[in-house]
Write a protein that holds these residues in place. Structure first.
Motif, PDB file in Angstrom:
ATOM      1  N   GLY A   1       1.123  -1.227   0.103  1.00  0.00           N
ATOM      2  CA  GLY A   1       0.015   0.216   0.254  1.00  0.00           C
ATOM      3  C   GLY A   1       0.723   1.128   0.013  1.00  0.00           C
TER       4      GLY A   1
ATOM      5  N   PRO B   1      -1.194   4.525   3.406  1.00  0.00           N
ATOM      6  CA  PRO B   1      -2.739   4.517   1.692  1.00  0.00           C
ATOM      7  C   PRO B   1      -3.578   5.101   2.467  1.00  0.00           C
ATOM      8  CG  PRO B   1      -2.149   2.643   2.986  1.00  0.00           C
ATOM      9  CD  PRO B   1      -0.805   3.071   3.468  1.00  0.00           C
TER      10      PRO B   1
ATOM     11  N   THR C   1      -6.692   7.589   6.236  1.00  0.00           N
ATOM     12  CA  THR C   1      -5.762   6.805   6.369  1.00  0.00           C
ATOM     13  C   THR C   1      -5.645   5.854   7.841  1.00  0.00           C
ATOM     14  OG1 THR C   1      -4.937   8.317   7.990  1.00  0.00           O
ATOM     15  CG2 THR C   1      -3.636   8.494   5.579  1.00  0.00           C
TER      16      THR C   1
ATOM     17  N   MET D   1      -8.313  -0.122  -0.910  1.00  0.00           N
ATOM     18  CA  MET D   1      -7.733   0.518  -0.887  1.00  0.00           C
ATOM     19  C   MET D   1      -7.283   1.274  -1.673  1.00  0.00           C
ATOM     20  SD  MET D   1      -3.570  -0.902   1.190  1.00  0.00           S
ATOM     21  CE  MET D   1      -3.289  -1.744  -0.857  1.00  0.00           C
TER      22      MET D   1
ATOM     23  N   SER E   1      -2.992   2.765  -2.875  1.00  0.00           N
ATOM     24  CA  SER E   1      -1.879   2.658  -2.432  1.00  0.00           C
ATOM     25  C   SER E   1      -0.789   3.628  -3.054  1.00  0.00           C
ATOM     26  CB  SER E   1      -1.137   1.551  -2.700  1.00  0.00           C
ATOM     27  OG  SER E   1       0.207   1.323  -3.049  1.00  0.00           O
ATOM     28  N   ASN E   2      -0.776   4.652  -2.118  1.00  0.00           N
ATOM     29  CA  ASN E   2       0.925   5.469  -2.684  1.00  0.00           C
ATOM     30  C   ASN E   2       1.966   4.516  -3.038  1.00  0.00           C
ATOM     31  OD1 ASN E   2       1.682   4.610  -0.271  1.00  0.00           O
ATOM     32  ND2 ASN E   2       1.522   6.843   0.405  1.00  0.00           N
ATOM     33  N   SER E   3       2.513   3.613  -2.830  1.00  0.00           N
ATOM     34  CA  SER E   3       3.550   2.835  -4.322  1.00  0.00           C
ATOM     35  C   SER E   3       3.653   3.527  -5.173  1.00  0.00           C
ATOM     36  CB  SER E   3       3.140   1.153  -3.595  1.00  0.00           C
ATOM     37  OG  SER E   3       4.569   1.160  -4.140  1.00  0.00           O
TER      38      SER E   3
END
Length: 399
Positions: free
Chosen positions: A3, A7, A23, A42, A44-46
């Motif tokens: 995530g 995330p 969050t 979710m 994700s900010n990956s």
């Protein structure tokens, strides 16, 4: 998983978003309903995520209702029993779970029984009913959706009636009666409850109705009247009891009679006539009332004499009996009509015509004489054929 460093999460119930993305990785609710489906999206900010969004698995919720436990108690055979009798209490729980436990108390005293059924025997030797109160405590199984872990039953009032000894007494105003008299007997019950039943008996044979009274016009001498009672509507030491015995003396009906006689019903004027009464069933002290032409005469005696009777007088007797069971009490005798002949007057000879003579007085027979010699004719009139002195004697029978 994957995530990124921060995330975001979008929680959903039955596909509908709950609030805004955040969050926070946890979600709480106290308003879930049965079969609600809970999911989470979710983001994700990956930097190297193949796709930014990921849907979670679905949690299908089983939501049990909040139940209010309760319990009721029922008695068998009922909440009114006899002293010394057994009674069974049965607890019927509602929303009590799969295996509730029980705590019984009676009049505030804990009982040993921990099951849903408890037996108890109450003994009361007094004459006033006592009361028992039963309370049940219900322990609810852990984990069950109950609003409380125990419940109290409504107090059950049990009345214990004392054991009564029933009895019955039979009475009648008189035990000596005349045959055919309607006689009423009355039963007086004691400790026989609210719904007793009665069986009257005459000489041991059932008679009468289911009633506190019995009447009969057919009793015979020596008959014995009793009554048995079966108590009802209470607690009794016997199922049936017999009364005392009433022995009846029944006298036969006696019909009085009276007849009068007089040796001579044809008499001469001034003759003393005596009448004699012959009676039956007159009793020990009968009353005689003689009557002459319907008017009271004479004494209270079985004999009546009168020397002043006149022709056509009628004599009768009225008898009043004092015999036991005389019916009727007063009877009339036969009537004797009297023939009273007057004393004869002196006769003279009447000349009807040249050849016929007649007695001036009418009698029963006549004696004619000519010159002192008796003639053959005995009639009132004679025919004469010769001169002479004629006389007549008039004869009256009995006078």
């Amino acid at each position: 998983g994957n995530g990124g460093t921060s995330p975001t999460y979008q929680w959903k119930i039955n596909g509908s978003n709950i609030g805004s993305p955040s969050t926070t990785a946890t979600f709480s609710s106290s308003t879930l309903a049965n079969n609600d489906a809970v999911t989470c999206l979710m983001v994700s900010n990956s930097a190297c995520a193949s796709t930014p969004n990921a849907n979670s698995n679905t949690l299908n919720m089983t939501v049990n209702p909040n139940l209010v436990p309760s319990v009721s108690v029922s008695p068998s055979p009922g909440n009114t029993i006899c002293s010394g009798s057994a009674i069974t209490f049965t607890a019927s729980p509602t929303n009590g779970g799969s295996s509730p436990t029980y705590s019984w108390t009676i009049d505030g005293n804990a009982q040993a029984s921990t099951t849903s059924v408890m037996g108890k025997t109450f003994t009361n030797a007094g004459t006033t009913p006592i009361q028992a109160t039963v309370i049940v405590t219900l322990n609810v199984t852990a984990g069950f959706c109950a609003t409380t872990n125990s419940a109290l039953s409504t107090p059950l009032i049990v009345t214990i009636n004392p054991i009564l000894t029933p009895s019955i007494t039979v009475s009648t105003p008189v035990t000596t009666i005349c045959q055919g008299t309607n006689t009423t007997f009355t039963a007086t019950p004691t400790n026989c409850g609210t719904t007793p039943s009665y069986q009257w008996k005459v000489n041991g044979v059932n008679a009468g109705l289911n009633s506190t009274s019995f009447s009969s016009t057919a009793l015979a001498n020596g008959d014995i009247v009793t009554c048995s009672v079966t108590p009802g509507g209470g607690c009794f030491s016997a199922t049936s009891v017999n009364s005392n015995s009433v022995s009846m003396t029944v006298n036969s009906v006696k019909i009085p009679t009276a007849s009068i006689s007089n040796p001579n019903t044809t008499i001469c004027q001034g003759t003393n006539a005596t009448f004699t009464a012959t009676i039956t069933n007159g009793g020990s002290n009968p009353t005689y009332q003689w009557k002459l032409n319907g008017s009271n005469v004479g004494l209270n005696s079985n004999i009546y004499s009168n020397a002043a009777l006149v022709n056509g007088d009628q004599v009768q007797l009225v008898l009043t009996s004092d015999a036991v069971c005389a019916t009727p009490l007063t009877v009339n005798s036969n009537t004797i009509p009297m023939i009273v002949k007057a004393k004869p007057a002196k006769s003279t000879v009447t000349k009807l015509n040249a050849t016929t003579l007649q007695s001036s007085v009418i009698g029963d027979s006549y004696v004619w004489k000519k010159d002192g010699t008796t003639l053959a004719p005995v009639t009132r009139n004679i025919t004469v054929t010769a001169l002479g002195d004629y006389t007549v004697a008039v004869i009256f029978s009995g006078c």
